[in-house]
Enzyme design. Structure first.
Site, PDB file in Angstrom:
ATOM      1  N   ARG A 175     -10.072 -14.322  -0.137  1.00 24.94           N
ATOM      2  CA  ARG A 175      -8.987 -14.350   0.507  1.00 24.94           C
ATOM      3  C   ARG A 175      -8.721 -15.875   1.323  1.00 24.94           C
ATOM      4  NH1 ARG A 175      -8.750 -11.315  -2.446  1.00 24.94           N
ATOM      5  NH2 ARG A 175      -8.498  -9.103  -2.400  1.00 24.94           N
ATOM      6  N   SER A 226      -3.118  -4.439   2.951  1.00 21.56           N
ATOM      7  CA  SER A 226      -4.119  -4.462   3.913  1.00 21.56           C
ATOM      8  C   SER A 226      -3.695  -5.360   5.214  1.00 21.56           C
ATOM      9  CB  SER A 226      -5.526  -4.802   3.519  1.00 21.56           C
ATOM     10  OG  SER A 226      -5.781  -3.863   2.316  1.00 21.56           O
ATOM     11  N   GLU A 316      -5.630 -10.344   7.268  1.00 20.02           N
ATOM     12  CA  GLU A 316      -5.553 -10.962   6.295  1.00 20.02           C
ATOM     13  C   GLU A 316      -3.898 -11.565   6.287  1.00 20.02           C
ATOM     14  OE1 GLU A 316      -6.584  -8.973   2.706  1.00 20.02           O
ATOM     15  OE2 GLU A 316      -4.858  -9.384   1.685  1.00 20.02           O
TER      16      GLU A 316
HETATM   17  C1  LIG Z   1       1.964  -3.252  -0.666  1.00 25.92           C
HETATM   18  C2  LIG Z   1       1.113  -4.438  -0.667  1.00 25.92           C
HETATM   19  C3  LIG Z   1      -0.086  -4.592  -1.420  1.00 25.92           C
HETATM   20  C4  LIG Z   1      -0.684  -5.603  -1.308  1.00 25.92           C
HETATM   21  N1  LIG Z   1      -1.875  -5.860  -1.981  1.00 25.92           N
HETATM   22  C5  LIG Z   1      -2.588  -6.942  -2.225  1.00 25.92           C
HETATM   23  C6  LIG Z   1      -3.850  -6.961  -3.008  1.00 25.92           C
HETATM   24  O1  LIG Z   1      -4.314  -6.166  -3.714  1.00 25.92           O
HETATM   25  N2  LIG Z   1      -4.804  -8.153  -2.970  1.00 25.92           N
HETATM   26  C7  LIG Z   1      -4.291  -9.258  -2.175  1.00 25.92           C
HETATM   27  O2  LIG Z   1      -4.829 -10.349  -2.394  1.00 25.92           O
HETATM   28  N3  LIG Z   1      -2.945  -9.130  -1.510  1.00 25.92           N
HETATM   29  C8  LIG Z   1      -2.305  -8.000  -1.420  1.00 25.92           C
HETATM   30  N4  LIG Z   1      -0.973  -8.057  -0.663  1.00 25.92           N
HETATM   31  C9  LIG Z   1      -0.841  -8.996   0.022  1.00 25.92           C
HETATM   32  C10 LIG Z   1       0.263 -10.067  -0.516  1.00 25.92           C
HETATM   33  O3  LIG Z   1       0.888  -9.354  -1.606  1.00 25.92           O
HETATM   34  C11 LIG Z   1      -0.460 -11.120  -0.978  1.00 25.92           C
HETATM   35  O4  LIG Z   1      -0.934 -12.054   0.291  1.00 25.92           O
HETATM   36  C12 LIG Z   1       0.563 -12.206  -1.404  1.00 25.92           C
HETATM   37  O5  LIG Z   1      -0.097 -13.290  -2.169  1.00 25.92           O
HETATM   38  C13 LIG Z   1       1.636 -12.965  -0.423  1.00 25.92           C
HETATM   39  O6  LIG Z   1       2.694 -13.409  -1.392  1.00 25.92           O
HETATM   40  P1  LIG Z   1       4.085 -13.889  -0.766  1.00 25.92           P
HETATM   41  O7  LIG Z   1       4.690 -14.519  -1.547  1.00 25.92           O
HETATM   42  O8  LIG Z   1       4.923 -12.413  -0.303  1.00 25.92           O
HETATM   43  O9  LIG Z   1       3.697 -14.649   0.513  1.00 25.92           O
HETATM   44  P2  LIG Z   1       4.425 -14.756   1.832  1.00 25.92           P
HETATM   45  O10 LIG Z   1       3.943 -13.402   2.776  1.00 25.92           O
HETATM   46  O11 LIG Z   1       5.630 -15.156   2.253  1.00 25.92           O
HETATM   47  O12 LIG Z   1       3.364 -15.911   2.738  1.00 25.92           O
HETATM   48  C14 LIG Z   1       1.952 -15.637   2.830  1.00 25.92           C
HETATM   49  C15 LIG Z   1       1.225 -16.977   3.312  1.00 25.92           C
HETATM   50  O13 LIG Z   1       1.555 -17.834   2.410  1.00 25.92           O
HETATM   51  C16 LIG Z   1       1.776 -19.069   2.589  1.00 25.92           C
HETATM   52  N5  LIG Z   1       2.655 -19.614   1.427  1.00 25.92           N
HETATM   53  C17 LIG Z   1       3.692 -19.160   0.636  1.00 25.92           C
HETATM   54  N6  LIG Z   1       4.204 -19.861  -0.193  1.00 25.92           N
HETATM   55  C18 LIG Z   1       3.478 -20.972  -0.200  1.00 25.92           C
HETATM   56  C19 LIG Z   1       3.440 -22.366  -0.980  1.00 25.92           C
HETATM   57  N7  LIG Z   1       4.034 -22.418  -2.005  1.00 25.92           N
HETATM   58  N8  LIG Z   1       2.677 -23.279  -0.521  1.00 25.92           N
HETATM   59  C20 LIG Z   1       1.549 -22.911   0.573  1.00 25.92           C
HETATM   60  N9  LIG Z   1       1.453 -22.010   1.229  1.00 25.92           N
HETATM   61  C21 LIG Z   1       2.594 -20.918   0.845  1.00 25.92           C
HETATM   62  C22 LIG Z   1       2.899 -18.940   3.795  1.00 25.92           C
HETATM   63  O14 LIG Z   1       3.148 -19.961   4.592  1.00 25.92           O
HETATM   64  C23 LIG Z   1       1.992 -17.546   4.365  1.00 25.92           C
HETATM   65  O15 LIG Z   1       1.005 -18.161   5.286  1.00 25.92           O
HETATM   66  C24 LIG Z   1      -0.346  -6.854  -0.636  1.00 25.92           C
HETATM   67  C25 LIG Z   1       0.951  -6.762   0.087  1.00 25.92           C
HETATM   68  C26 LIG Z   1       1.703  -5.633   0.049  1.00 25.92           C
HETATM   69  C27 LIG Z   1       3.015  -5.414   0.579  1.00 25.92           C
END
Ligand SMILES: Cc1cc2nc3c(=O)[nH]c(=O)nc-3n(C[C@H](O)[C@H](O)[C@H](O)COP(=O)(O)OP(=O)(O)OC[C@H]3O[C@@H](n4cnc5c(N)ncnc54)[C@H](O)[C@@H]3O)c2cc1C
Length: 321
Positions: A175, A226, A316
């Site tokens: 992560r 998480s 996280e």
């Molecule tokens: C129901 C659920 C289940 C999940 N299960 C998992 C799992 O099994 N494993 C796991 O790893 N995660 C899990 N997650 C967490 C989440 O899905 C991940 O962290 C995902 O990668 C976030 O993507 P996002 O586009 O929504 O990012 P956001 O929430 O919008 O942003 C997260 C971070 O990424 C940064 N970011 C976004 N885009 C960019 C970019 N283009 N360049 C640089 N930085 C950027 C943002 O600044 C922020 O700090 C889960 C979340 C939910 C709601």
């Protein structure tokens, strides 16, 4: 609003292919459904327009942050005094076993794209919400695998120029990546190397994973998956490590949920923010929760585990505002 926001808005308005909105509640852009307004929200599907917007944001001195799908974000009730940027480029291209994915693509679309072409290596990421860019940023993963295993190159903007890092340079860990340590670096695209396999078998694996995930995280649940990272057994203080039963350890990691459960986290609540009764590392908004209550509950959970085991859980989720 920051003093020169209007001037910056005018400069941004001069860049083609940008969508600019003022005062939009970020609760609409987060899965928690929480978050006050952004002074400016700037979106574009075009990398050149996005780079131009980033340059303006940097020159203005106004704080800026990039978001993806908002599935791993806690945005404060006051919102963000500055510019929130969202890159919407979502091209997916395949050449032999290599796949190019724009950062704004939905991770699940990338998984489906690979699976449909009989390309193995991403199917265990099925059902992880959010964008490709954020998956690289946070090295998203599940079922013992993470996206870093497949990343060959990442294209990003470091505030001055567009650069390309290979896998080593991304310094991926559990992560973690170099991008988490340089929050002003913006990922535009990733290239992934996959392996040929039977598409139907991959499809079955992905579908099975999605089914299990949907039971744990109902699709309408306002949450971030998480809240806390799992912990590496080797990094735990000896007393905490000794308390963990071997059966709780998976791939050298102790689930944060194990410590939280021992500390009595399940079912805890504050306002309309709740810890799931069946999963101690799952915190959700019942509908009218606030960021203040969410942050207070997270602090309470950390304190409980800290007192009981002498360890500090690390979030996280990422904070904005
Ligand atoms: C129901 C659920 C289940 C999940 N299960 C998992 C799992 O099994 N494993 C796991 O790893 N995660 C899990 N997650 C967490 C989440 O899905 C991940 O962290 C995902 O990668 C976030 O993507 P996002 O586009 O929504 O990012 P956001 O929430 O919008 O942003 C997260 C971070 O990424 C940064 N970011 C976004 N885009 C960019 C970019 N283009 N360049 C640089 N930085 C950027 C943002 O600044 C922020 O700090 C889960 C979340 C939910 C709601």
């Amino acid at each position: 609003m920051m003093p020169n926001t209007e001037e910056t808005r005018a400069r941004l308005a001069g860049i083609p292919h940008l969508t600019i909105s003022a005062g939009v509640p970020l609760s609409r852009y987060t899965r928690f459904g929480i978050g006050g307004p952004a002074d400016l929200l700037v979106e574009s599907p075009r990398a050149e327009a996005f780079v131009a917007a980033l340059a303006v944001a940097r020159e203005s001195g106004i704080p800026y942050v990039v978001i993806g799908g908002g599935t791993n974000l806690i945005v404060s009730d006051a919102g963000f005094r500055g510019i929130v940027l969202r890159y919407r480029g979502d091209r997916l291209l395949a050449a032999n076993h290599r796949v190019h994915a724009d950062a704004g693509a939905v991770l699940q679309d990338l998984v489906d794209f690979a699976v449909d072409r009989g390309l193995q290596g991403l199917e265990t990421l099925a059902g992880i919400p959010g964008s490709v860019g954020a998956a690289v940023y946070g090295n998203a993963g599940a079922y013992g695998h993470s996206i870093s295993e497949r990343v060959v190159k990442v294209r990003f903007y470091d505030g001055r120029e567009v650069r390309v890092f290979d896998n080593q340079e991304c310094r991926f860990e559990y992560r973690e990546s170099v991008f988490k340590r340089h929050k002003d670096w913006i990922i535009f695209a990733a290239e992934l190397l996959l392996e040929p396999a039977d598409a139907d078998a991959l499809r079955r694996t992905a579908a099975g994973i999605v089914q299990v995930r949907n039971e744990k995280f109902p699709v309408t649940m306002k949450c971030a998956g998480s809240i806390f990272k799992n912990l590496l057994l080797k990094d735990l203080p000896p007393a905490a490590a000794a308390a963990v039963p071997p059966a709780a350890v998976r791939e050298g990691k102790v689930p944060a949920a194990w410590f939280l459960e021992q500390a009595g986290a399940k079912g805890m609540e504050r306002g309309d923010i709740h810890v799931a009764s069946y999963h101690a590392n799952l915190v959700y908004n019942g509908g009218s929760g606030t960021a203040a209550d969410l942050c207070a509950l997270i602090a309470e959970l950390k304190a409980k585990v800290g007192r009981r085991f002498g360890i500090e859980l690390e979030e996280e989720v990422q904070y904005v505002g």
